[in-house]
Design a protein around this motif. Structure first.
Motif, PDB file in Angstrom:
ATOM      1  N   ALA A  71     -35.971 -65.324 -29.452  1.00 36.97           N
ATOM      2  CA  ALA A  71     -36.551 -64.352 -28.529  1.00 36.97           C
ATOM      3  C   ALA A  71     -37.944 -63.938 -28.966  1.00 36.97           C
ATOM      4  CB  ALA A  71     -35.656 -63.108 -28.423  1.00 36.97           C
ATOM      5  N   ARG A  72     -38.747 -63.541 -27.995  1.00 39.29           N
ATOM      6  CA  ARG A  72     -40.023 -62.896 -28.255  1.00 39.29           C
ATOM      7  C   ARG A  72     -39.796 -61.395 -28.145  1.00 39.29           C
ATOM      8  NH1 ARG A  72     -45.434 -64.906 -27.186  1.00 39.29           N
ATOM      9  NH2 ARG A  72     -46.917 -63.172 -27.177  1.00 39.29           N
ATOM     10  N   VAL A  73     -40.021 -60.671 -29.227  1.00 38.65           N
ATOM     11  CA  VAL A  73     -39.705 -59.247 -29.306  1.00 38.65           C
ATOM     12  C   VAL A  73     -40.983 -58.430 -29.260  1.00 38.65           C
ATOM     13  CG1 VAL A  73     -38.549 -57.444 -30.645  1.00 38.65           C
ATOM     14  CG2 VAL A  73     -37.646 -59.778 -30.663  1.00 38.65           C
ATOM     15  N   ARG A  74     -40.987 -57.417 -28.400  1.00 39.90           N
ATOM     16  CA  ARG A  74     -42.119 -56.495 -28.310  1.00 39.90           C
ATOM     17  C   ARG A  74     -41.601 -55.071 -28.450  1.00 39.90           C
ATOM     18  NH1 ARG A  74     -46.522 -58.367 -25.286  1.00 39.90           N
ATOM     19  NH2 ARG A  74     -47.489 -56.385 -25.920  1.00 39.90           N
ATOM     20  N   VAL A  75     -42.387 -54.227 -29.091  1.00 39.18           N
ATOM     21  CA  VAL A  75     -42.015 -52.822 -29.293  1.00 39.18           C
ATOM     22  C   VAL A  75     -43.148 -51.931 -28.824  1.00 39.18           C
ATOM     23  CG1 VAL A  75     -41.350 -51.058 -30.976  1.00 39.18           C
ATOM     24  CG2 VAL A  75     -40.565 -53.417 -31.279  1.00 39.18           C
ATOM     25  N   ALA A  76     -42.811 -50.866 -28.100  1.00 35.82           N
ATOM     26  CA  ALA A  76     -43.776 -49.843 -27.702  1.00 35.82           C
ATOM     27  C   ALA A  76     -43.255 -48.493 -28.179  1.00 35.82           C
ATOM     28  CB  ALA A  76     -43.967 -49.845 -26.183  1.00 35.82           C
ATOM     29  N   LEU A  77     -44.090 -47.744 -28.915  1.00 36.63           N
ATOM     30  CA  LEU A  77     -43.686 -46.457 -29.484  1.00 36.63           C
ATOM     31  C   LEU A  77     -44.210 -45.304 -28.649  1.00 36.63           C
ATOM     32  CD1 LEU A  77     -44.356 -47.179 -33.270  1.00 36.63           C
ATOM     33  CD2 LEU A  77     -42.163 -47.228 -32.060  1.00 36.63           C
ATOM     34  N   SER A  78     -43.386 -44.277 -28.516  1.00 32.49           N
ATOM     35  CA  SER A  78     -43.786 -43.040 -27.852  1.00 32.49           C
ATOM     36  C   SER A  78     -43.124 -41.903 -28.594  1.00 32.49           C
ATOM     37  CB  SER A  78     -43.363 -43.049 -26.379  1.00 32.49           C
ATOM     38  OG  SER A  78     -43.706 -41.827 -25.755  1.00 32.49           O
ATOM     39  N   GLY A  79     -43.908 -41.221 -29.441  1.00 36.68           N
ATOM     40  CA  GLY A  79     -43.325 -40.202 -30.292  1.00 36.68           C
ATOM     41  C   GLY A  79     -42.369 -40.844 -31.272  1.00 36.68           C
TER      42      GLY A  79
END
Length: 355
Positions: free
Chosen positions: A26-34
């Motif tokens: 898999a291609r894994v992406r992460v987006a952080l918010s707080g």
């Protein structure tokens, strides 16, 4: 830790029983918010192989870095993989996978049927082509009856069972009619079954080959674009000797061997629980090591596989998750993992879910 570092950390998570990491498939992406992390994964194998495990594993890994899992989005994109150099993949079938054996009686058709159904259960679009022109058994094993429709008199609608579309010469002739054909007629029938069937869009077409290394196998290798092959054997030396010939044949015609399946590896007595290696021990593993190919699975000798196959209910459709059912499902998933790691014609994993 930033988004990129967290993505790499999650990609390193190992998927149970598959000998693969999340990043391998898999291609894994992460987006952080707080303190929350939105995680998106574009998966190159049937997503059902990942979903049951992913949420808890990802949430636990994020917690170790001080984040909570706010959202998890898993999407499936199964790629088209490279075939023989002289051929091009079919436009509507992303991957053709041949299931072969060096000799009869090793459970090749049973394995092909259960692998196809298991891949469909995990969310793939799967077809099954019975290429054993002289001894078609797929209709019985899938519980298919009657004749397929031909809407235009030229093409054939495949029949559907257990989430899989299937075609077999056994659906076009009477059950007791022998196919007394010479090689060219049989190979022509195989080509027609493949090309005249209205498969629709498929992620995988599993082709159940007849045993051996004869005309039909050569036709498949020379005229049909195959992404990979699976060799089924039993542990005893005489079976692995013939399986070696099948493996070398695929190598010579430039069809990659994705792995071996060792069938009837062990019998566990249903009365006392005693485990016995009736057909020998470790033959598939030794062959896999010798030829540098993965052992995708060791399947037990289980009477229910035969009983359910005889009534058209493949063992993987059983509601009870027995050791046998688990073995078949994990073998199908390892097959998908092995194929996903090979060269792609066009990679859907390059598409960003976060854009």
């Amino acid at each position: 830790m930033g988004e990129l570092g967290l993505g790499e950390q999650l990609s390193a998570l190992r998927i149970p029983d598959l000998d693969a990491t999340l990043g391998d498939v898999a291609r894994v992406r992460v987006a952080l918010s707080g303190g929350a992390a939105a995680v998106e994964a574009l998966v190159g194998i049937p997503a059902g192989a990942v979903r049951p495990w992913a949420e808890d594993a990802i949430a636990a890994e994020l917690a170790r870095s001080g984040y909570r899992l706010g959202r998890l989005d898993i999407q499936q994109r199964i790629a088209t993989h490279a075939v023989q150099p002289s051929l091009s993949p079919l436009p509507n079938i992303r991957n053709i996978i041949a299931v072969g054996s060096g000799k009869g009686g090793v459970g090749k058709s049973t394995t092909a049927v259960n692998l196809a159904v298991a891949l469909a259960q995990d969310g793939a679009r799967v077809g099954l082509l019975d290429a054993d022109i002289y001894g078609p058994s797929v209709p019985m094993m899938l519980g298919l009856h009657g004749r397929p429709d031909s809407p235009d008199g030229k093409s054939i609608e495949p029949m559907r069972a257990h989430g899989v579309v299937a075609m077999s010469i056994g659906l076009l002739v009477d059950q007791d009619t022998p196919m007394i054909w010479r090689g060219p007629m049989a190979t022509s029938a195989l080509s027609q079954l493949l090309n005249d069937t209205r498969w629709g869009e498929l992620d995988y077409l599993i082709v159940d080959l007849p045993p051996g290394t004869g005309d039909i196998q050569l036709t498949l290798a020379q005229k049909i674009p195959v992404a990979g092959a699976v060799i089924v054997t039993t542990p005893q030396d005489v079976a692995t000797l013939d399986a070696r010939k099948a493996l070398k044949m695929f190598e010579k015609v430039e069809v990659p061997v994705l792995g071996l399946v060792e069938n009837m590896a062990v019998h566990v007595c249903s009365q006392c629980g005693h485990a016995e290696h009736i057909f020998g021990d470790g033959g598939g593993q030794r062959m896999a090591v010798q030829y540098g190919v993965p052992l995708l699975g060791s399947l037990p000798l289980d009477v229910r596989v035969r009983e359910l196959g005889d009534v058209g209910s493949p063992i993987v459709t059983s509601a009870t998750e027995t050791a046998t059912v688990h073995s078949y499902k994990m073998t199908a998933r390892r097959l998908a993992v092995q194929l996903s790691g090979r060269r792609q014609v066009a990679s859907p994993l390059s598409v960003s879910l976060l854009s």
